[in-house]
Design an enzyme around this catalytic site. Sequence first.
Site, PDB file in Angstrom:
ATOM      1  CG  ASP A   4      47.300  -5.953  76.484  1.00  0.00           C
ATOM      2  OD1 ASP A   4      48.428  -5.912  77.017  1.00  0.00           O
ATOM      3  OD2 ASP A   4      47.122  -6.042  75.253  1.00  0.00           O
ATOM      4  CB  SER A  51      50.474  -2.935  70.570  1.00  0.00           C
ATOM      5  OG  SER A  51      50.013  -4.035  69.843  1.00  0.00           O
ATOM      6  CG  HIS A  68      50.804  -6.801  74.114  1.00  0.00           C
ATOM      7  ND1 HIS A  68      49.533  -6.265  73.972  1.00  0.00           N
ATOM      8  CD2 HIS A  68      51.450  -6.505  72.954  1.00  0.00           C
ATOM      9  CE1 HIS A  68      49.428  -5.691  72.796  1.00  0.00           C
ATOM     10  NE2 HIS A  68      50.588  -5.824  72.151  1.00  0.00           N
TER      11      HIS A  68
END
Length: 281
Positions: free
Chosen positions: A66, A144, A36
């Site tokens: 992911d 992230s 992402h």
Amino acid sequence: QSQSSPYPFGGGGGSSQAQGSGFIYDTKGDIVTNEHVVDGATSIRVTFWDGSSYTGKVVGTDTSTDLAVVHVDAPSSKLHPLTLASSSGVHVGDGVVAIGSPFGLEGTVTSGIVSALHRQIDAPDNFPIANAIQTDAAINHGNSGGVLLNLNGDVIGVTAQIESDSGGNDGVGFAIPSDSVRQVADGLIANGKVSHAYLGVSIQTSNGGVSVGSVRSGSPASRAGLRSSDVITSLDGTSVKTANALEALISAKKPGDHVTLTIRRSGATRSVAVTLGTRPS
């Protein structure tokens, strides 16, 4: 030395930018991050710990876990891969360190413990990511794709999500386990993509097993004769008492693998042979 490679991502035409973190996976210049983080990027810039930056190219992405791999042509003096420990050896209560770029603050280090194991989180394509590691180490926007390290400095996970009512760190963060990271990263580097095993049912935990809700038409489950309201109690002899446990067992398989499900139907126990398919995109 443990190090993370935070990098900003330039949006198309200067319209927007996004930022995430990552870590050096090998000496060839491959960097692991979250899918992402790079999704929709038209250009990528990777900034190293010393401020030097290089153009990044997406090697491959996997929305089901992911995870993504980005390649940079950087000199070997910049490329110091981190060691991946096996996430199967992680225990609740273990000390951990998270490194990333929350809110653009590069090289931020936070610490905590492993709060829980075998959590399930949702991937960008809404399929479950099994065996996620829960931690109370502070994780915020920009973390992230960064690393979750054990106290030996080895990677045990890639930080991916937080559970928060406020939108900030509430002490409930999740990392994709290193065993999954290794498998997916190696596949992306070798082939540019990875495939995941697929059964084709909606399930939920029920008394004594996992209840089948719906069976997708044309799926491996449908071809094998599974029906709504069947209760799955084991896979290849391994007892399954929760939906998470069954999904983790399926995730560990490959498309084309043959498995045997033990089910309860109308009070009778029977075995069902299934050839797993490929998870749809």
